[in-house]
Enzyme design. Sequence first.
Site, mmCIF file in Angstrom:
data_model
loop_
_atom_site.group_PDB
_atom_site.id
_atom_site.type_symbol
_atom_site.label_atom_id
_atom_site.label_comp_id
_atom_site.label_asym_id
_atom_site.label_seq_id
_atom_site.Cartn_x
_atom_site.Cartn_y
_atom_site.Cartn_z
ATOM 1 N N GLY A 12 -0.042 65.253 -44.079
ATOM 2 C CA GLY A 12 1.058 64.330 -43.769
ATOM 3 C C GLY A 12 2.326 64.722 -44.510
ATOM 4 N N ALA A 13 2.565 66.041 -44.584
ATOM 5 C CA ALA A 13 3.681 66.557 -45.391
ATOM 6 C C ALA A 13 4.980 66.664 -44.593
ATOM 7 C CB ALA A 13 3.306 67.926 -45.968
ATOM 8 N N SER A 14 4.965 66.206 -43.357
ATOM 9 C CA SER A 14 6.167 66.362 -42.517
ATOM 10 C C SER A 14 7.220 65.305 -42.814
ATOM 11 C CB SER A 14 5.782 66.337 -41.038
ATOM 12 O OG SER A 14 5.125 65.123 -40.717
ATOM 13 N N ARG A 15 6.817 64.187 -43.412
ATOM 14 C CA ARG A 15 7.794 63.122 -43.703
ATOM 15 C C ARG A 15 7.182 62.135 -44.706
ATOM 16 N NH1 ARG A 15 5.731 59.529 -39.407
ATOM 17 N NH2 ARG A 15 4.763 60.934 -37.930
ATOM 18 N N ASN A 89 -3.237 62.375 -47.497
ATOM 19 C CA ASN A 89 -2.166 61.385 -47.379
ATOM 20 C C ASN A 89 -1.887 60.967 -45.941
ATOM 21 O OD1 ASN A 89 0.708 60.225 -48.153
ATOM 22 N ND2 ASN A 89 1.054 61.815 -46.610
ATOM 23 N N SER A 141 -4.518 52.207 -49.671
ATOM 24 C CA SER A 141 -3.440 51.199 -49.569
ATOM 25 C C SER A 141 -3.889 49.943 -50.304
ATOM 26 C CB SER A 141 -3.190 50.864 -48.106
ATOM 27 O OG SER A 141 -2.405 49.690 -48.005
ATOM 28 N N TYR A 154 -6.598 49.080 -39.674
ATOM 29 C CA TYR A 154 -5.981 49.918 -40.713
ATOM 30 C C TYR A 154 -6.628 49.595 -42.057
ATOM 31 C CZ TYR A 154 -2.287 51.639 -43.866
ATOM 32 O OH TYR A 154 -1.586 52.265 -44.866
ATOM 33 N N ALA A 156 -9.583 48.355 -42.585
ATOM 34 C CA ALA A 156 -10.961 48.874 -42.585
ATOM 35 C C ALA A 156 -10.958 50.376 -42.864
ATOM 36 C CB ALA A 156 -11.630 48.576 -41.244
HETATM 37 N N1 LIG Z 1 4.509 53.299 -46.262
HETATM 38 C C1 LIG Z 1 3.786 52.358 -46.842
HETATM 39 O O1 LIG Z 1 4.256 51.217 -47.071
HETATM 40 C C2 LIG Z 1 2.382 52.618 -47.255
HETATM 41 C C3 LIG Z 1 1.701 51.631 -47.978
HETATM 42 C C4 LIG Z 1 0.395 51.859 -48.384
HETATM 43 C C5 LIG Z 1 -0.208 53.060 -48.076
HETATM 44 N N2 LIG Z 1 0.469 54.004 -47.373
HETATM 45 C C6 LIG Z 1 -0.217 55.245 -47.080
HETATM 46 O O2 LIG Z 1 0.569 56.345 -47.537
HETATM 47 C C7 LIG Z 1 0.313 57.485 -46.714
HETATM 48 C C8 LIG Z 1 1.614 58.056 -46.198
HETATM 49 O O3 LIG Z 1 2.257 57.075 -45.411
HETATM 50 P P1 LIG Z 1 3.789 57.146 -44.986
HETATM 51 O O4 LIG Z 1 4.320 55.792 -45.134
HETATM 52 O O5 LIG Z 1 4.434 58.303 -45.641
HETATM 53 O O6 LIG Z 1 3.607 57.417 -43.412
HETATM 54 P P2 LIG Z 1 4.540 58.168 -42.373
HETATM 55 O O7 LIG Z 1 5.936 58.274 -42.870
HETATM 56 O O8 LIG Z 1 4.266 57.514 -41.060
HETATM 57 O O9 LIG Z 1 3.915 59.647 -42.370
HETATM 58 C C9 LIG Z 1 2.608 59.840 -41.916
HETATM 59 C C10 LIG Z 1 2.260 61.318 -42.037
HETATM 60 O O10 LIG Z 1 0.946 61.505 -41.480
HETATM 61 C C11 LIG Z 1 0.985 62.566 -40.548
HETATM 62 N N3 LIG Z 1 0.025 62.374 -39.470
HETATM 63 C C12 LIG Z 1 -0.138 61.274 -38.702
HETATM 64 N N4 LIG Z 1 -1.068 61.504 -37.745
HETATM 65 C C13 LIG Z 1 -1.494 62.782 -37.927
HETATM 66 C C14 LIG Z 1 -2.431 63.601 -37.255
HETATM 67 N N5 LIG Z 1 -3.128 63.178 -36.187
HETATM 68 N N6 LIG Z 1 -2.617 64.859 -37.706
HETATM 69 C C15 LIG Z 1 -1.906 65.319 -38.766
HETATM 70 N N7 LIG Z 1 -1.023 64.586 -39.444
HETATM 71 C C16 LIG Z 1 -0.805 63.338 -39.020
HETATM 72 C C17 LIG Z 1 2.420 62.545 -40.010
HETATM 73 O O11 LIG Z 1 2.794 63.828 -39.531
HETATM 74 P P3 LIG Z 1 2.965 64.239 -38.000
HETATM 75 O O12 LIG Z 1 3.414 63.045 -37.233
HETATM 76 O O13 LIG Z 1 3.986 65.338 -38.070
HETATM 77 O O14 LIG Z 1 1.633 64.730 -37.582
HETATM 78 C C18 LIG Z 1 3.216 62.195 -41.252
HETATM 79 O O15 LIG Z 1 3.504 63.355 -41.994
HETATM 80 C C19 LIG Z 1 -0.636 57.001 -45.625
HETATM 81 O O16 LIG Z 1 -1.956 57.266 -45.997
HETATM 82 C C20 LIG Z 1 -0.409 55.505 -45.613
HETATM 83 O O17 LIG Z 1 -1.512 54.816 -45.080
HETATM 84 C C21 LIG Z 1 1.748 53.827 -46.959
#
Ligand SMILES: NC(=O)c1ccc[n+]([C@@H]2O[C@H](COP(=O)([O-])OP(=O)(O)OC[C@H]3O[C@@H](n4cnc5c(N)ncnc54)[C@H](OP(=O)(O)O)[C@@H]3O)[C@@H](O)[C@H]2O)c1
Length: 239
Positions: A12-15, A89, A141, A154, A156
Amino acid sequence: MELKNKIALVTGASRGIGKSISIALAEKGAIVIITARDLEELKKTAKEIESLNGRSHIIPADLSDEKQIINMFEQVKKAFGKLDILINNAAVTVTGKLVDFSSKDFDSIINVNLKSVFLCCREALKIMLAQKSGAIINISSNIVYKGYQYQAVYCASKSGVLGLTRSIANEYQKEGILASVIHPGAVDTGMIAQARPDIERSLLMLPRDVTDTVLYVLGLSDRAWVDEIVVRRRAAKPF
Ligand SMILES: NC(=O)c1ccc[n+]([C@@H]2O[C@H](COP(=O)([O-])OP(=O)(O)OC[C@H]3O[C@@H](n4cnc5c(N)ncnc54)[C@H](OP(=O)(O)O)[C@@H]3O)[C@@H](O)[C@H]2O)c1
């Protein structure tokens, strides 16, 4: 742990949070393998790393596909012959009332958020066991302890990540492998904009806050380790 010249893989390193973690690990001297589906965004992450004199290696992969995960770890073995750190991630979320939730959405969330973590851990462990060292950090999370409404699947999936991490930590401790789980609260990324538009943006954490938590865990001495951390925004309810 000294991060210089360590080989780290961040999913998940793209953003969002994964991009932030990747850049920070590279700044500390690690060679960071960055993965996600969106190659153009991965190239942007790599460019930022390069601008900081860091090193990265792009392997695009769709983590909902087991074959692509296995292939990714084959490439890691071929290119580097080792893997010191794995940060699981990547995740997705779909919100909605459970009574209306489709099994298609259930499958897609579980596939990316839980099954891919299992598969990445399995493949990474094969490399780490051979070298008798390695650290795995899984991003779960704080929903695991809060159980927010409209996010049951999510929740679960993230509870599964917690269970997986606990067992891996116990199963492979004697082999020199460490596993930890980080539970962030709400962070200002695309995911939270979709899942919790009700939270005032200025009260969210930034990806850097989760990154700092990862750096804290990895920065501990060889005497110490953290099994689990909940890191929440200050505006949220404690515990
Ligand atoms: N943001 C929050 O408030 C929050 C809170 C608690 C926990 N988290 C956790 O933190 C982590 C990062 O979340 P984030 O907020 O940074 O999310 P995000 O901005 O939506 O980024 C999600 C990342 O996952 C990658 N991804 C999604 N589906 C994929 C697939 N099928 N194959 C490969 N890569 C995939 C996406 O890349 P591509 O789309 O380029 O594939 C993207 O790089 C997650 O585990 C999330 O559950 C986030």
